[in-house]
Design an enzyme around this catalytic site. Structure first.
Site, mmCIF file in Angstrom:
data_model
loop_
_atom_site.group_PDB
_atom_site.id
_atom_site.type_symbol
_atom_site.label_atom_id
_atom_site.label_comp_id
_atom_site.label_asym_id
_atom_site.label_seq_id
_atom_site.Cartn_x
_atom_site.Cartn_y
_atom_site.Cartn_z
ATOM 1 N N CYS A 61 -2.679 13.142 3.219
ATOM 2 C CA CYS A 61 -3.112 13.442 1.763
ATOM 3 C C CYS A 61 -3.633 11.902 1.312
ATOM 4 O O CYS A 61 -2.529 11.170 0.891
ATOM 5 C CB CYS A 61 -1.930 13.985 0.960
ATOM 6 S SG CYS A 61 -2.270 14.431 -0.727
ATOM 7 N N CYS A 81 -11.372 2.815 5.602
ATOM 8 C CA CYS A 81 -10.592 1.935 4.470
ATOM 9 C C CYS A 81 -11.784 1.300 3.784
ATOM 10 O O CYS A 81 -12.463 0.737 4.001
ATOM 11 C CB CYS A 81 -9.623 0.859 5.218
ATOM 12 S SG CYS A 81 -8.852 -0.108 4.028
ATOM 13 N N CYS A 95 -3.051 1.253 5.495
ATOM 14 C CA CYS A 95 -4.200 0.869 6.620
ATOM 15 C C CYS A 95 -3.455 -0.184 7.465
ATOM 16 O O CYS A 95 -2.875 -1.245 7.017
ATOM 17 C CB CYS A 95 -5.392 0.312 5.929
ATOM 18 S SG CYS A 95 -6.368 -0.509 6.935
ATOM 19 N N CYS A 123 -11.132 -2.975 3.853
ATOM 20 C CA CYS A 123 -11.519 -3.754 5.187
ATOM 21 C C CYS A 123 -12.453 -2.900 6.086
ATOM 22 O O CYS A 123 -12.957 -3.474 7.101
ATOM 23 C CB CYS A 123 -10.314 -4.092 6.058
ATOM 24 S SG CYS A 123 -9.474 -2.540 6.871
ATOM 25 N N CYS A 177 -5.281 -3.987 6.942
ATOM 26 C CA CYS A 177 -5.059 -4.744 5.779
ATOM 27 C C CYS A 177 -4.002 -4.303 4.934
ATOM 28 O O CYS A 177 -3.933 -4.970 3.883
ATOM 29 C CB CYS A 177 -6.495 -4.694 4.952
ATOM 30 S SG CYS A 177 -6.843 -3.045 4.258
HETATM 31 ZN ZN LIG Z 1 -7.842 -1.576 5.522
#
Ligand SMILES: [Zn+2]
Ligand SMILES: *[C@@H]1O[C@H](CO)[C@@H](O)[C@H](O)[C@H]1NC(C)=O
Length: 187
Positions: A147, A75, A124, A78, A127
Site C-alpha cells: 500500500c 522511487c 526504498c 532516487c 535511499c
Molecule cells: Zn529511493
C-alpha cells in the site's frame, strides 16, 4: 608492541561500527543519500513529507491511485524501479496497491508500531525513503498488498523512452474520455 597493526585497527574500527549501528536504531545508512535541502527544493511538499517524514497522503487523492497506464513505478527520490503496472490492483483503499515488487531487494521492511497498530513499514532500499506499508491481504499469487503513497512514486510509461517529452497532461480526467491523440501505442 604498542602500535596497533593495520588489521587490529581494522577490527577495532569494524567492531565500533557494529556497536554504533546496533545501538543507533533509528538511523540507518543507505547506499544513496540526498541532502534534505536538495530534496526540499526538488520535491513537492507532500512528496517531501511522505518520503522523508513518514507522512501519508489523503486516501483517494494521490495522483496514481486510479492510474492504469502500463509502465514502471519508481522511487520519486532516487529513481530506483519498484513496481510494475502489471502487479497494480484496485484494493479500494484509496492508495496505489501492488501485489509484487520489481525485485525483492528493492524495498526494506521494518516493524512499525505507530498509532497503536502493528504494521510493516516499507522504505526504498536505495535511499531509505518511506514508501508505505505492506499487508498480508493481497491477491494471488503473492497474497501481499503493498500500500504505497503516490507521492513517493515516479512513473515511466512503457511506450515512452524515458523522463522527458511527457508533459503529464490532464491527470484528473480518467481514461475513456481519451481518444484525442489517437496513435499512442503504434509507431
Ligand atoms: Zn529511493
Ligand atoms: C523509513 O523512512 C522514514 C521516513 O524518512 C524514516 O523515519 C524511517 O526511519 C525509515 N525506516 C528505516 C527502517 O530506516
Amino acid at each position: 608492541m604498542s602500535r596497533l597493526s593495520v588489521s587490529e585497527l581494522t577490527i577495532s574500527v569494524t567492531l565500533s561500527l557494529i556497536l554504533f549501528t546496533g545501538t543507533c536504531r533509528t538511523k540507518k545508512t543507505w547506499p544513496r543519500t540526498f541532502s534534505q535541502e536538495e530534496l526540499k527544493k526538488r520535491l513537492s511538499p507532500i512528496q517531501f513529507h511522505v518520503t522523508q517524514e513518514r507522512g501519508t497522503e489523503s486516501a483517494f487523492r494521490g495522483e496514481y491511485t486510479d492510474h492504469k497506464e502500463e509502465g514502471t513505478y519508481s522511487c520519486v527520490v532516487c529513481g530506483a524501479p519498484l513496481f510494475r503496472s502489471e502487479t497494480k490492483f484496485d484494493s479500494g483503499s484509496g492508495w496505489p496497491s501492488f501485489y509484487d515488487l520489481v525485485k525483492e531487494e528493492s524495498v526494506t521492511a521494518t516493524d512499525d508500531f505507530s498509532y497503536g497498530m502493528h504494521r510493516v513499514e516499507i522504505n526504498c532500499s536505495q535511499c531509505g525513503s518511506h514508501l508505505g506499508h505492506l499487508f498480508d491481504d493481497g491477491p494471488k499469487p503473492t497474497g501481499k498488498r503493498y500500500c504505497i503513497n503516490s507521492a513517493s512514486l515516479g512513473f515511466q510509461p512503457k511506450d515512452a523512452p524515458s523522463a522527458s517529452s511527457h508533459p503529464s497532461s490532464g491527470e484528473g480526467a480518467e481514461a475513456g474520455a481519451g481518444g484525442s491523440s489517437g496513435g499512442k501505442i503504434e509507431l
